[in-house]
Design a protein around this motif. Structure first.
Motif, PDB file in Angstrom:
ATOM      1  N   UNK A 199       0.842  -1.204   0.000  1.00  0.00           N
ATOM      2  CA  UNK A 199       0.000   0.000   0.000  1.00  0.00           C
ATOM      3  C   UNK A 199       0.874   1.251   0.000  1.00  0.00           C
ATOM      4  N   UNK A 200       1.977   1.215   0.742  1.00  0.00           N
ATOM      5  CA  UNK A 200       2.880   2.361   0.788  1.00  0.00           C
ATOM      6  C   UNK A 200       3.506   2.657  -0.562  1.00  0.00           C
ATOM      7  N   UNK A 201       3.835   1.602  -1.299  1.00  0.00           N
ATOM      8  CA  UNK A 201       4.420   1.803  -2.631  1.00  0.00           C
ATOM      9  C   UNK A 201       3.460   2.540  -3.545  1.00  0.00           C
ATOM     10  N   UNK A 202       2.155   2.352  -3.330  1.00  0.00           N
ATOM     11  CA  UNK A 202       1.142   2.986  -4.176  1.00  0.00           C
ATOM     12  C   UNK A 202       0.805   4.401  -3.700  1.00  0.00           C
ATOM     13  N   UNK A 203       0.635   4.584  -2.397  1.00  0.00           N
ATOM     14  CA  UNK A 203       0.095   5.837  -1.875  1.00  0.00           C
ATOM     15  C   UNK A 203       1.131   6.862  -1.443  1.00  0.00           C
ATOM     16  N   UNK A 204       2.205   6.413  -0.810  1.00  0.00           N
ATOM     17  CA  UNK A 204       3.144   7.361  -0.185  1.00  0.00           C
ATOM     18  C   UNK A 204       3.949   8.083  -1.262  1.00  0.00           C
ATOM     19  N   UNK A 205       3.975   9.415  -1.220  1.00  0.00           N
ATOM     20  CA  UNK A 205       4.732  10.172  -2.221  1.00  0.00           C
ATOM     21  C   UNK A 205       6.221  10.207  -1.883  1.00  0.00           C
ATOM     22  N   UNK A 206       7.025  10.494  -2.866  1.00  0.00           N
ATOM     23  CA  UNK A 206       8.448  10.681  -2.637  1.00  0.00           C
ATOM     24  C   UNK A 206       8.692  12.129  -2.197  1.00  0.00           C
ATOM     25  N   UNK A 207       9.644  12.309  -1.328  1.00  0.00           N
ATOM     26  CA  UNK A 207      10.014  13.661  -0.898  1.00  0.00           C
ATOM     27  C   UNK A 207      11.430  13.626  -0.351  1.00  0.00           C
ATOM     28  N   UNK A 208      12.120  14.738  -0.494  1.00  0.00           N
ATOM     29  CA  UNK A 208      13.457  14.868   0.066  1.00  0.00           C
ATOM     30  C   UNK A 208      13.783  16.350   0.213  1.00  0.00           C
ATOM     31  N   UNK A 209      14.922  16.657   0.815  1.00  0.00           N
ATOM     32  CA  UNK A 209      15.343  18.027   1.022  1.00  0.00           C
ATOM     33  C   UNK A 209      15.646  18.670  -0.329  1.00  0.00           C
TER      34      UNK A 209
END
Length: 550
Positions: A199-209
């Motif tokens: 589920x995380x692979x589908x829903x969670x967005x990528x983010x970084x500094x």
């Protein structure tokens, strides 16, 4: 960031325009995935407490080995947190979260199939590595998918899960211990991990500094050495003696590494931890408050599981069920805390929470060898209420003082203070208990054969085994050992209550009223060319945008 300023407190604080619309629409589903991932780590940690008596009997584990089963996780976790949080900021928090879950799965499998105390200790260290990437990622992703005006509520739910999950773990492991072997307590999370990964692979967005700062390798190394040796010294302090030469050497190494870390972070162009944040009392005082909250929480959990099973004679499942009200109280109360903070201010809510925690510990000190089980709730209810009132505003304050791009670092600081406090709680309260226990039993132990004396000295589980082997002649030893354990537990609870009570007074005096902007900072605002910070603070009805450190 919020468009509200202290001069215009009534204005709304929407900043969802800065978040990808698709991410914003599914933010609550993302929070569910993050909380599930957090729950995996929390349950994987606290479920071991209920299994401790069984592990002591089945693996012939000493008190020291039992402590290391708990603390090897904390040692690695605390040592790697800053590095893991920084790596998540640098290379991507989603990857850190997903990779950490995979490693956690591997560690859980290794622990479940271990055949010795040493094997479990090693597997728990692997789980600590995984947790160092998972926990900071959950909180830093949260701050990047929720607008500032919703972050306190989201953080409150996150904090409620982190506290309530600590009470749910013993129930799951208690049920498994009733029906399966002890290794099953480590397998309970496996299907949940698989679900969270998919589920995380589908829903969670990528983010970084977005600033893409270079890695601070020297700072990372110094932080690992400083935190690992500090936690190791805390863990081994009761065994080596707090004033022994060995302890002085260990703490000396930790102190030198910490001083070098501070010097390096103050001089390098791209520090892993921006030490100017400590000028903000929201960051510094909240970090200390979190440490003492988890000092009480982890220390109490360590004692309660043994008290229920070894003293009162309840099963592992019953022991877990008796702790369930703590989870209910924390998970129900935590989401309501932001409303209290908005009305009374963090400086009003946090001291009350710490006072409740201290009151709960005092009540716990009155438990006896034959106390009715319902009397434990005179301790559990104020403890759970106090922790819920404390964790939510303190976590919000820490994250609100950190620039959004460094949310992983802020989350790592929050988690580091939790782990240091928890390790210190288990070590210090366990040391008080052990000192009382061995001191009271010394006259009886002197009359026992050397091998039996060693078992009795190792802990209450060993004493029960020796007394059982002695038959009717062991009854006096059994009752004396239980009484010594309870007296030690009471002394430990009083020590914890005093420490938290002092923290309550200090928090009232030191926590800022409203949200002060620290030196070298100015408030962030929507549309600012220097985008964002991790969350605004609503305190006493005033919304103050979080500062951006220049």
């Amino acid at each position: 960031m919020s468009t509200t300023t202290p001069e215009n407190p009534a204005a709304p604080a929407p900043d969802q325009n800065e978040i990808d619309p698709h991410v914003y629409e599914r933010r609550w589903a993302i929070l569910a995935v993050l909380c599930t991932s957090l729950m995996i780590v929390i349950i994987g940690n606290t479920s071991l407490n209920v299994a401790i008596p069984r592990l002591q009997l089945d693996l012939d584990a000493s008190n020291s080995q039992l402590a290391w089963m708990v603390d090897s996780y904390a040692l690695v976790f605390a040592g790697l947190l800053f590095t893991a949080g920084t790596l998540g900021d640098k290379f991507g928090r989603k990857g850190a979260l997903q990779g950490g879950l995979v490693v956690f799965l591997v560690g859980a499998y290794l622990a479940a199939t271990a055949s010795s105390a040493g094997g479990i200790i090693g597997a728990r260290a692997v789980m600590g590595v995984a947790a160092a990437f998972v926990m900071p990622s959950t909180l830093s992703i949260l701050t990047n998918v929720f607008p500032a005006h919703e972050r306190p509520k989201a953080i409150a739910i996150w904090a409620g899960i982190s506290g309530g999950g600590a009470a749910i773990g013993p129930i799951a492991s208690g049920y498994l211990l009733e029906h399966f072997w002890w290794g099953s307590v480590f397998l309970v999370n496996l299907p949940i991990i698989l679900i969270a990964l998919v589920v995380g692979a589908i829903l969670v967005p990528t983010s970084k500094d977005p600033e893409d700062q270079p890695l601070d390798f020297i700072g990372a190394l110094l932080s690992i050495v400083a935190l690992s040796t500090l936690v190791y010294g805390i863990i081994e302090g009761p065994h080596n003696g707090w004033l022994s030469g060995t302890s002085f050497l260990i703490f000396g190494v930790a102190a030198v590494a910490l001083v070098l870390f501070v010097i390096w972070e103050n001089t390098t162009a791209s520090p892993m931890l921006d030490l100017t944040l400590f000028r903000d009392r929201r960051f510094s005082v909240a970090s200390a408050g979190i440490s003492l909250t988890f000092f009480a929480m982890f220390g109490t959990f360590f004692l309660v599981a043994q008290y229920f099973q070894l003293v009162l004679g309840y099963s592992a499942l019953e022991s877990g069920l008796f702790q369930l009200p703590m989870a209910f109280v924390m998970m129900a109360l935590a989401p309501q805390v932001p409303k209290l903070v908005e009305r009374f201010g963090a400086h009003g809510v946090v001291p009350v929470g710490l006072a409740f925690t201290s009151l709960g510990l005092i009540a716990f000190s009155f438990m006896t060898v034959d106390s009715p089980v319902w009397t434990i709730y005179f301790s559990v209810i104020p403890l759970a209420s106090g922790m819920a009132l404390t964790m939510t505003p303190l976590t919000t304050l820490i994250m609100a003082s950190v620039p959004l791009g460094r949310a992983g670092m802020g989350s790592a600081m929050n988690d580091t203070t939790r782990e240091l406090g928890g390790a210190l709680g288990v070590a210090v309260l366990g040391s008080v208990l052990t000192t009382t226990y061995t001191g009271q039993l010394a006259p009886l132990v002197e009359r026992l054969p050397a091998e039996a004396a060693g078992y009795v000295d190792s802990g209450l589980g060993g004493a029960i085994g020796v007394a059982t082997a002695m038959g009717p002649d062991g009854e006096a030893l059994l009752q004396a050992a239980k009484q010594a354990f309870v007296d030690g537990m009471s002394n430990a609870a009083i020590v914890g209550a005093i420490a938290v009570a002092v923290a309550s007074v200090a928090a009232r005096r030191l926590l800022p009223r409203g949200a002060d902007v620290p030196p070298g900072a100015h408030p962030g605002f929507a549309g600012s060319p220097e985008e964002g910070a991790a969350g605004d603070v609503v305190d006493e009805g005033v919304v103050t945008p979080t500062p951006i450190i220049e």
